[in-house]
Design an enzyme around this catalytic site. Structure first.
Site, PDB file in Angstrom:
ATOM      1  N   GLU A 127      -0.542  -5.636   3.631  1.00  0.00           N
ATOM      2  CA  GLU A 127      -1.509  -4.562   3.381  1.00  0.00           C
ATOM      3  C   GLU A 127      -0.996  -3.590   2.321  1.00  0.00           C
ATOM      4  O   GLU A 127      -1.767  -3.102   1.483  1.00  0.00           O
ATOM      5  CB  GLU A 127      -1.811  -3.831   4.686  1.00  0.00           C
ATOM      6  CG  GLU A 127      -2.904  -2.780   4.566  1.00  0.00           C
ATOM      7  CD  GLU A 127      -4.250  -3.381   4.181  1.00  0.00           C
ATOM      8  OE1 GLU A 127      -4.873  -2.836   3.231  1.00  0.00           O
ATOM      9  OE2 GLU A 127      -4.672  -4.373   4.794  1.00  0.00           O
ATOM     10  N   LYS A 134      -8.542  -8.422  -6.579  1.00  0.00           N
ATOM     11  CA  LYS A 134      -8.620  -7.706  -5.306  1.00  0.00           C
ATOM     12  C   LYS A 134      -8.948  -8.652  -4.155  1.00  0.00           C
ATOM     13  O   LYS A 134      -8.420  -8.506  -3.047  1.00  0.00           O
ATOM     14  CB  LYS A 134      -9.676  -6.602  -5.396  1.00  0.00           C
ATOM     15  CG  LYS A 134      -9.299  -5.453  -6.319  1.00  0.00           C
ATOM     16  CD  LYS A 134     -10.336  -4.349  -6.268  1.00  0.00           C
ATOM     17  CE  LYS A 134      -9.937  -3.167  -7.124  1.00  0.00           C
ATOM     18  NZ  LYS A 134     -10.918  -2.060  -7.054  1.00  0.00           N
TER      19      LYS A 134
END
Length: 235
Positions: A65, A90
């Site tokens: 993350e 992304k």
């Protein structure tokens, strides 16, 4: 400027973690999940090896993350406007987080199953097995209650939108019925995961709000358990 002292490097790393936690809600979710997992391991008194494996898996998700957040920041800096390659970068970074989370879920199941599943099985056996008639009655009652709640809510239509999610209600009703009928903890887990995925689809399609999905799930579980207990008491 690049930090020259070790303590400065550590402070920069902490600032990066704090920034990701402040700005990324998924990072906060991961931290909450990590706390829940680690607290559960303390309650269950898992072995040192099992704790090490879980801690490593949780750390890997948090690492993924953080890297995803770093990629997003760099992409936004280089390409402030929309660009297909920026979106692809992304998406790939988010995919890395998903893979890490999936692997951690498998690890968590393999480590915690032998502690949790016996308790779950004992609970199911204590409640008892649901009859086939009870399963059918539960689904019919859930549908009737959902229609009434939608009608009283005055929003959406009988088949789409409204006060509660009918898909969530029926999904969790069936999951609860199957769990009670089979008395198998693993099947129960899979059924509730499937019900959660059905409920999540209503959010993705923007047909229901989160509270309507949660309300539907609670209605499905509550009515199914109530019908089962009534059949058991008077059957």
């Amino acid at each position: 400027m690049k930090p020259t002292r070790f303590i400065d490097s550590v402070n920069c790393a902490i600032e990066g973690i704090l920034h990701a936690t402040r700005t990324q809600k998924h990072m906060r979710y991961h931290f909450l999940a990590a706390l829940a997992v680690l607290f559960t391991t303390l309650l269950l008194r898992v072995s040192s090896m099992e704790f090490m494996l879980l801690a490593l898996a949780v750390s890997f998700v948090l690492f993924a993350e953080l890297m995803n957040t770093a990629v997003e920041i760099v992409v936004d800096m280089i390409s402030p406007g929309y660009h297909p390659l920026a979106k692809l970068a992304k998406d790939v970074a988010a995919g890395a987080v998903l893979v890490a989370a999936f692997g951690t879920a498998i690890m968590g199941y393999l480590v915690l199953a032998r502690y949790v599943l016996p308790w779950q099985k004992a609970g199911l056996e204590m409640i008892g097995t649901e009859s086939e008639t009870g399963m059918v009655v539960s689904v019919v009652l859930v549908l009737i209650v959902v229609v009434i709640m939608k009608a009283r809510g005055g929003t959406g239509t009988p088949l789409e939108g409204g006060g509660v999610s009918g898909h969530s209600a029926v999904g969790f009703c069936i999951a609860t019925s199957v769990a009670l009928h089979t008395q198998d903890p693993l099947i129960a887990v899979f059924c509730f995961i499937l019900a959660a995925m059905v409920s999540h689809s209503r959010l993705l399609l923007r047909i229901h709000r989160p509270r309507e999905v949660v309300a539907g799930g609670l209605v499905g579980v509550a009515i199914t358990v109530a019908v089962h207990l009534l059949f058991r008491a008077f059957g």
